[in-house]
Each structure stands twice: as C-alpha cells, then as structure tokens.
Design a protein around this motif. Structure first.
Motif, PDB file in Angstrom:
ATOM      1  N   ARG A  39     -33.283  33.017  32.578  1.00  0.00           N
ATOM      2  CA  ARG A  39     -34.217  34.068  32.984  1.00  0.00           C
ATOM      3  C   ARG A  39     -33.705  35.394  32.461  1.00  0.00           C
ATOM      4  O   ARG A  39     -32.768  35.960  33.027  1.00  0.00           O
ATOM      5  CB  ARG A  39     -34.305  34.142  34.500  1.00  0.00           C
ATOM      6  CG  ARG A  39     -34.958  32.954  35.152  1.00  0.00           C
ATOM      7  CD  ARG A  39     -35.004  33.171  36.655  1.00  0.00           C
ATOM      8  NE  ARG A  39     -35.782  32.157  37.336  1.00  0.00           N
ATOM      9  CZ  ARG A  39     -36.015  32.173  38.646  1.00  0.00           C
ATOM     10  NH1 ARG A  39     -35.539  33.168  39.389  1.00  0.00           N
ATOM     11  NH2 ARG A  39     -36.726  31.218  39.206  1.00  0.00           N
ATOM     12  N   PRO A  40     -34.300  35.914  31.390  1.00  0.00           N
ATOM     13  CA  PRO A  40     -33.803  37.173  30.815  1.00  0.00           C
ATOM     14  C   PRO A  40     -33.822  38.295  31.855  1.00  0.00           C
ATOM     15  O   PRO A  40     -34.840  38.505  32.521  1.00  0.00           O
ATOM     16  CB  PRO A  40     -34.784  37.457  29.680  1.00  0.00           C
ATOM     17  CG  PRO A  40     -35.403  36.138  29.360  1.00  0.00           C
ATOM     18  CD  PRO A  40     -35.445  35.378  30.648  1.00  0.00           C
ATOM     19  N   ARG A  86     -33.886  41.548  31.728  1.00  0.00           N
ATOM     20  CA  ARG A  86     -34.839  42.653  31.584  1.00  0.00           C
ATOM     21  C   ARG A  86     -36.241  42.255  32.076  1.00  0.00           C
ATOM     22  O   ARG A  86     -36.937  43.051  32.716  1.00  0.00           O
ATOM     23  CB  ARG A  86     -34.903  43.074  30.111  1.00  0.00           C
ATOM     24  CG  ARG A  86     -35.791  44.277  29.849  1.00  0.00           C
ATOM     25  CD  ARG A  86     -35.732  44.679  28.371  1.00  0.00           C
ATOM     26  NE  ARG A  86     -36.691  45.723  28.083  1.00  0.00           N
ATOM     27  CZ  ARG A  86     -36.489  47.013  28.336  1.00  0.00           C
ATOM     28  NH1 ARG A  86     -35.344  47.405  28.863  1.00  0.00           N
ATOM     29  NH2 ARG A  86     -37.416  47.902  28.061  1.00  0.00           N
ATOM     30  N   LEU A  87     -36.619  41.026  31.773  1.00  0.00           N
ATOM     31  CA  LEU A  87     -37.918  40.522  32.227  1.00  0.00           C
ATOM     32  C   LEU A  87     -37.963  40.433  33.748  1.00  0.00           C
ATOM     33  O   LEU A  87     -38.943  40.856  34.384  1.00  0.00           O
ATOM     34  CB  LEU A  87     -38.189  39.151  31.600  1.00  0.00           C
ATOM     35  CG  LEU A  87     -39.493  38.459  31.991  1.00  0.00           C
ATOM     36  CD1 LEU A  87     -40.708  39.262  31.519  1.00  0.00           C
ATOM     37  CD2 LEU A  87     -39.555  37.044  31.412  1.00  0.00           C
ATOM     38  N   MET A  88     -36.883  39.884  34.322  1.00  0.00           N
ATOM     39  CA  MET A  88     -36.843  39.744  35.781  1.00  0.00           C
ATOM     40  C   MET A  88     -36.871  41.118  36.457  1.00  0.00           C
ATOM     41  O   MET A  88     -37.511  41.296  37.492  1.00  0.00           O
ATOM     42  CB  MET A  88     -35.589  38.970  36.218  1.00  0.00           C
ATOM     43  CG  MET A  88     -35.479  37.552  35.670  1.00  0.00           C
ATOM     44  SD  MET A  88     -36.960  36.524  35.868  1.00  0.00           S
ATOM     45  CE  MET A  88     -37.102  36.460  37.655  1.00  0.00           C
ATOM     46  N   MET A 102     -40.360  42.346  36.434  1.00  0.00           N
ATOM     47  CA  MET A 102     -41.154  41.621  37.430  1.00  0.00           C
ATOM     48  C   MET A 102     -40.861  42.166  38.837  1.00  0.00           C
ATOM     49  O   MET A 102     -41.782  42.397  39.626  1.00  0.00           O
ATOM     50  CB  MET A 102     -40.852  40.117  37.367  1.00  0.00           C
ATOM     51  CG  MET A 102     -41.368  39.446  36.083  1.00  0.00           C
ATOM     52  SD  MET A 102     -40.659  37.795  35.801  1.00  0.00           S
ATOM     53  CE  MET A 102     -41.552  36.804  37.021  1.00  0.00           C
ATOM     54  N   TYR A 108     -49.422  41.185  39.202  1.00  0.00           N
ATOM     55  CA  TYR A 108     -49.592  41.021  37.751  1.00  0.00           C
ATOM     56  C   TYR A 108     -50.836  41.780  37.288  1.00  0.00           C
ATOM     57  O   TYR A 108     -50.823  42.443  36.248  1.00  0.00           O
ATOM     58  CB  TYR A 108     -49.662  39.539  37.366  1.00  0.00           C
ATOM     59  CG  TYR A 108     -50.962  39.099  36.714  1.00  0.00           C
ATOM     60  CD1 TYR A 108     -51.255  39.427  35.388  1.00  0.00           C
ATOM     61  CD2 TYR A 108     -51.914  38.373  37.422  1.00  0.00           C
ATOM     62  CE1 TYR A 108     -52.469  39.037  34.801  1.00  0.00           C
ATOM     63  CE2 TYR A 108     -53.117  37.993  36.853  1.00  0.00           C
ATOM     64  CZ  TYR A 108     -53.387  38.326  35.547  1.00  0.00           C
ATOM     65  OH  TYR A 108     -54.581  37.961  34.976  1.00  0.00           O
ATOM     66  N   HIS A 168     -50.970  44.784  34.361  1.00  0.00           N
ATOM     67  CA  HIS A 168     -51.807  44.767  33.158  1.00  0.00           C
ATOM     68  C   HIS A 168     -52.880  45.864  33.218  1.00  0.00           C
ATOM     69  O   HIS A 168     -53.185  46.490  32.204  1.00  0.00           O
ATOM     70  CB  HIS A 168     -52.431  43.377  32.967  1.00  0.00           C
ATOM     71  CG  HIS A 168     -51.482  42.378  32.371  1.00  0.00           C
ATOM     72  ND1 HIS A 168     -51.854  41.133  31.931  1.00  0.00           N
ATOM     73  CD2 HIS A 168     -50.148  42.456  32.121  1.00  0.00           C
ATOM     74  CE1 HIS A 168     -50.805  40.481  31.448  1.00  0.00           C
ATOM     75  NE2 HIS A 168     -49.759  41.260  31.564  1.00  0.00           N
ATOM     76  N   ALA A 175     -44.472  46.024  25.813  1.00  0.00           N
ATOM     77  CA  ALA A 175     -44.297  44.588  25.576  1.00  0.00           C
ATOM     78  C   ALA A 175     -43.732  43.913  26.821  1.00  0.00           C
ATOM     79  O   ALA A 175     -44.208  42.846  27.246  1.00  0.00           O
ATOM     80  CB  ALA A 175     -43.381  44.353  24.375  1.00  0.00           C
ATOM     81  N   ILE A 193     -46.421  43.602  29.496  1.00  0.00           N
ATOM     82  CA  ILE A 193     -47.359  42.496  29.224  1.00  0.00           C
ATOM     83  C   ILE A 193     -46.709  41.173  29.627  1.00  0.00           C
ATOM     84  O   ILE A 193     -47.299  40.357  30.342  1.00  0.00           O
ATOM     85  CB  ILE A 193     -47.754  42.473  27.730  1.00  0.00           C
ATOM     86  CG1 ILE A 193     -48.574  43.725  27.374  1.00  0.00           C
ATOM     87  CG2 ILE A 193     -48.543  41.206  27.392  1.00  0.00           C
ATOM     88  CD1 ILE A 193     -48.744  43.952  25.874  1.00  0.00           C
ATOM     89  N   LEU A 194     -45.464  40.975  29.199  1.00  0.00           N
ATOM     90  CA  LEU A 194     -44.771  39.710  29.483  1.00  0.00           C
ATOM     91  C   LEU A 194     -44.457  39.555  30.970  1.00  0.00           C
ATOM     92  O   LEU A 194     -44.536  38.445  31.511  1.00  0.00           O
ATOM     93  CB  LEU A 194     -43.489  39.623  28.647  1.00  0.00           C
ATOM     94  CG  LEU A 194     -43.724  39.502  27.131  1.00  0.00           C
ATOM     95  CD1 LEU A 194     -42.413  39.664  26.359  1.00  0.00           C
ATOM     96  CD2 LEU A 194     -44.376  38.164  26.796  1.00  0.00           C
ATOM     97  N   ASP A 236     -47.593  38.393  32.546  1.00  0.00           N
ATOM     98  CA  ASP A 236     -47.802  36.978  32.200  1.00  0.00           C
ATOM     99  C   ASP A 236     -46.903  36.073  33.042  1.00  0.00           C
ATOM    100  O   ASP A 236     -47.326  35.023  33.535  1.00  0.00           O
ATOM    101  CB  ASP A 236     -47.484  36.743  30.718  1.00  0.00           C
ATOM    102  CG  ASP A 236     -48.481  37.436  29.787  1.00  0.00           C
ATOM    103  OD1 ASP A 236     -49.557  37.861  30.259  1.00  0.00           O
ATOM    104  OD2 ASP A 236     -48.171  37.552  28.586  1.00  0.00           O
ATOM    105  N   ALA A 237     -45.646  36.484  33.173  1.00  0.00           N
ATOM    106  CA  ALA A 237     -44.671  35.656  33.899  1.00  0.00           C
ATOM    107  C   ALA A 237     -45.006  35.599  35.388  1.00  0.00           C
ATOM    108  O   ALA A 237     -44.813  34.557  36.036  1.00  0.00           O
ATOM    109  CB  ALA A 237     -43.259  36.191  33.689  1.00  0.00           C
ATOM    110  N   LEU A 270     -48.049  35.862  36.747  1.00  0.00           N
ATOM    111  CA  LEU A 270     -49.218  34.985  36.905  1.00  0.00           C
ATOM    112  C   LEU A 270     -48.770  33.527  36.857  1.00  0.00           C
ATOM    113  O   LEU A 270     -49.186  32.699  37.678  1.00  0.00           O
ATOM    114  CB  LEU A 270     -50.240  35.287  35.799  1.00  0.00           C
ATOM    115  CG  LEU A 270     -51.461  34.371  35.712  1.00  0.00           C
ATOM    116  CD1 LEU A 270     -52.251  34.353  37.016  1.00  0.00           C
ATOM    117  CD2 LEU A 270     -52.372  34.781  34.562  1.00  0.00           C
ATOM    118  N   THR A 271     -47.904  33.221  35.908  1.00  0.00           N
ATOM    119  CA  THR A 271     -47.394  31.854  35.775  1.00  0.00           C
ATOM    120  C   THR A 271     -46.590  31.453  37.009  1.00  0.00           C
ATOM    121  O   THR A 271     -46.718  30.337  37.524  1.00  0.00           O
ATOM    122  CB  THR A 271     -46.528  31.753  34.509  1.00  0.00           C
ATOM    123  OG1 THR A 271     -47.246  32.309  33.404  1.00  0.00           O
ATOM    124  CG2 THR A 271     -46.178  30.310  34.199  1.00  0.00           C
TER     125      THR A 271
END
Lengths: 305, 305
Positions: free
Chosen positions: A39-40, A42-44, A47, A90, A94, A119, A122-123, A126-127, A129-130
C-alpha cells in the motif's frame, strides 16, 4: 421535534460518527490484507486526508439506525456504514478536482488535490470507491454472502451511471442545459438522493428485513434525500437574502437553478414540512424504535448550517 | 508453441473478444435496471467510447479459459470477464488524463477526455469501475451468492490501493524515486500484474474449483502478468535499438527504469522463456484441457506487437 428527541439524536449522531471514525482509521491503517501486494504510503495518506475529515457522518448514521429498527447486530451495520462513507468521500474528492468543481478547500482544509496533487487525488478517489466494495464483500462484515452480494449490488446501482455519478454528469450539464423542475428533481435524486436512499435501505438489507420493509426504508431515504437538498438550497437562498437584503437567486443566475430559487423560501419551507410528515408516516409501523430516525428526518429538513 | 496451438489460440481469442464485445455493448445499452433513475446519454457515450475500443480482450480470454479448465458453464465466466474488462478500461481512461499520462490517442482514437472532456472522462471511469461490481454482484451471473461475493472481494483487492491503483501511484512516483529491481518488480506486479492474476484466479472461483486450483491459477496469472510486462519492455527496448542503432534505454533515461532496460534484451528473453516454462508447468495437472491457456502464455511472452 421534541427537545428530548433532538438531544438524543445529536448524541447518537455524535457517537456513531466517533465509531465510524475509529473503524475508518482502522481500515486505512490495517496491515496488508490477503491479495494485496503493498500500500503506497502517499496514496494511503491521500485517502486518509479525504476520509478522516470530521464530517457529520449522516449517511453512516442512517445505515446504523435503519438496521437498529430491526434490532440488527451493530457491527455489520457499522462496516457497511464505513463502506458507504468511503463512497461519499471518494465522490467529494473527484468533485473537487479542477476539471469538476475546482474547489481548494473543504471543511476549512485543503482539498486532496491541493494537499497532494491531481493525479494522487484521482487515484485516491478510485481506491476509496474500490475499497468500499472490498469492505462490503468481505466476510469480516459477518453477514451471509447473500446479503453481502445484495448490498454490493444496491450500492453499485446507487453510486453508478444511473445514480450518483449520473447525477454528477447531469449537474455539470445543468449549467448549459437549464433543466426544468422535473429535471432538477431527477438530477438531485441521483446526485445526492441515491446514496441517502441506499443508506436507509442498506440498514434493512443488513438486518435481513422483509422486502416490504426494505422498500419502506428506501422510500424514507428518498424523502429525506430530497429534504436534505431542499434545506441546502434554502440555506443558500436565505444566506443570499441576508447578505444582499433581497433574494438574489445566485444559483439560478449562475446557471444552476434550484427548486428553492425557482419557487421561493415559503414554498420550500412548506415542501420541507410535507417531507418531514411523509418521512415520519413511513416510520409509523416501527413505533418508538424509530424515534431517532424520525428526529434525523426533522434535523435534515430544518438544519440551519 | 506448436503452430496448431497458436492458430487455435488466435481463433479462440478472436471468438471470445467478439462475445465480450457483444455483451459489453448489451450491458451499456441496457434499459434502466432496478435501482437506477436515469442514464445520462453523454456519460454512457463516454463509457462506450472507453470500452468498445477493439481491444484484444486478453484478460476476458483468461477468465473464460481458466473457467473452462474446470468445465464451468461459459455464461457466468463471460459476465465476470466483461466486468474485469470494465475495470481495465476505466483504468486506461483515468491513466490517459492530463494529470496522469496525458495521452491524446489510444488505439488510434482520441482518448475519452479528448473525445468528450476531462470531467466526463473522470466520471465515465468512475461509472465503469462501479458498473464492474454491479455486474459481478448481480444474480444475472447465475452464480451462488458465495461466489459472487468472493469475486467482488478478489476483484477489489486486485484493483485497489494494494493492487492496480497502488501500482499506478508507484509508477507516478518512479520518475522521482527510481525504484531498484525489487521495487520495479513490485510496481509491475501491482500495476499490470494484479488484474491478470485476478483474471486467471476468477476462472477458478467462477467454477467453484478447490482452493488449491484457485491458488495454482493465480500463480499462473502472476507468471504471465510478469511475462506480459517484460515482453512489453523488450518491445520498447528493441524498437529503440532498431531506430537508433543501439540500446538507448529510453525508458530508463526518462526516469522509468524497466527490468529489460536494466538487464538487456538477452537477459530479458531468457527470463521470458523461464516464465513460459513456469506457466506451462503450473498447468500440467490439467493436461490437454489447458492447451489454449498454455498457448496464451507463450503468446504473451513472445508477442511482437
């Protein structure tokens, strides 16, 4: 609404929000789950920024109290409520993007694309929602597979092209296309109504309630979803009136007509009272057990912030 | 690969792609489903543009042939394959956005944000991801709820923060962070590998195959996922060599190191042969039934376009 009911509602809303916050943090901080590779960070972090934002958590409240109507165990409802909040958050991430509403701030904090970058925003959306579908389908909800699948399906319908995302598309088009009243009602039933309707219906699904109750709760959700939007529009309208000393119909002038702006504050207040009555009537069969949900309907329709 | 196997593979790939195209069009043209309010035409047009694009449909092929190993009914596998293709296509739409890879063309056609606009492309991607879970959870798959829930979960894990979306984040960071070989392998296992792994595993889940078979198919998917990426990198590398008369290591120079660029074409071809052997060995237990999947592994590793 009785003062006692209001106090009880506010206490419950606060308590549920705290429980949701704990669970969401736990899910976003969890060690790797089966099937995950890494789990990167920066993404977490993006989120977390988008989700752990001190929201009122109204939708989770509706899931949990709808489930409680049928004396369902609280833990499954809490997990479904957390999933729904991931979908709601999410959609905000967006929605705030430069290509959409282009907002820099939300609840006084930088929006995700401001705090990180476009970017990553956006990701992160997406994450989230998933992740929502991950949470609902997971055996950790302690629900039979039949109910998990039914919840995935109902959530996907509420959030997808025929629900929330479709409503966002109509909202973008509304500036050019100027929908009529029926068009505005449909737009709002999709953009904000569909998830609120799902919230109430989800409680009934979690509890394994009969189809008639599921439908009744969904209708209750539709009524308060519409009330939620009307109250929002009324706040905009009266804020403008106060600021400018007259009805400016700012939203309408900006190309986004609202029912409140088209029909005025008196009509809107009348509609809101009608929706409260309708929502309360739908909950009659549940007697005293529905006191908190009734108070929620009143709160949604009469809130002044 | 035997010439007959290759011909049979290409015939099957073409036939499955045609079936998937029909089903995807049918799903995107369907009348409103229960729970849907309206489907805005502009959004649906953008979704069709992103999905009905004449792709090879390799992932759907893998779902269907993995399911066929266990003599599963073809119709449920076809629907799960369509859902997976929706996820793949949503990821391409978002990847092409200006804030991400900023691509104007895909397969010779304008990308979705070029043919429509950025907001619509973001929403079309969101709607396709949501639709994927709708398709999997729907009773129309004619699968028991237990399998539908397991498929939702496996797809969410493969596509989410710990899988594909996480890999996209790592890929964005790779330009600054210069991952080492282990980092590159992990990035690719997430960004492109996770969905290919899911494709193969999904066939086993659809068929209700025992856990050991499910794990075996997932490993097969991982092997060909890595081969898929290595073959891609090798194509880039040798295209550069041909064009420039020497190894330019263009990707590496651009900040995105690939294993092929780091280790050269000979090493890469050796790895690819090893991966073909590994993939074929994993399918040994299935004998002649696995001929098409074996041919797919060879195709993925040796393709020259």
């Amino acid at each position: 609404m009785m003062k006692d009911d209001q106090t009880a509602f506010e206490t419950a809303l606060f308590a549920h929000a705290a429980a949701i916050e704990v669970l969401l943090r736990q899910i976003l901080d969890a060690p790797l789950l089966s099937g995950e590779i890494a789990r990167p960070e920066r993404l977490m972090a993006a989120m977390r920024h988008g989700v752990l934002n001190g929201g009122k958590r109204l939708r989770p409240f509706l899931v949990m109290e709808s489930a409680a109507l049928f004396s369902a165990d609280g833990e499954p409802a809490l997990r479904i409520a957390a999933a729904l909040e991931c979908v709601h958050c999410y959609s905000l991430i967006h929605d705030d993007l430069p290509a959409m509403d282009d907002d820099d701030l939300r609840r006084g904090q930088p929006t995700v694309h401001k705090a990180f970058d476009e970017a990553t925003a956006i990701l992160a959306g997406d994450a989230l929602l998933t992740l929502a579908f991950d949470i609902v389908a997971d055996e950790a909800t302690v629900l039979p597979a039949e109910r998990r699948a039914a919840l995935v399906l109902a959530l996907a319908r509420a959030a997808g092209a025929g629900g929330m995302v479709g409503g966002q598309t109509l909202d973008l088009e509304a500036e050019r296309k100027r929908p009529d009243e029926a068009g505005i009602i449909r737009l709002q039933a999709m953009k904000t109504g569909a998830l609120i309707r799902f919230a109430c219906e989800a409680g009934a699904i979690v509890a394994g309630a009969p189809a008639a109750d599921r439908e009744r709760l969904a209708e209750f959700g539709s009524a308060i979803g519409l009330a939620f939007q009307l109250a929002d529009d009324l706040l905009d309208l009266t804020a403008d009136e106060k600021r400018m000393g007259k009805a400016t119909k700012k939203d309408a002038a900006a190309g986004k007509a609202t029912l409140a702006a088209l029909n005025g504050p008196d009509w809107t207040r009348e509609q809101l009272h009608g929706l409260i009555d309708q929502a309360h009537a739908l909950l009659e069969p549940y007697g005293e057990q529905a006191a908190l949900l009734k108070a929620a309907a009143t709160f949604v329709a009469t809130r002044n912030s």
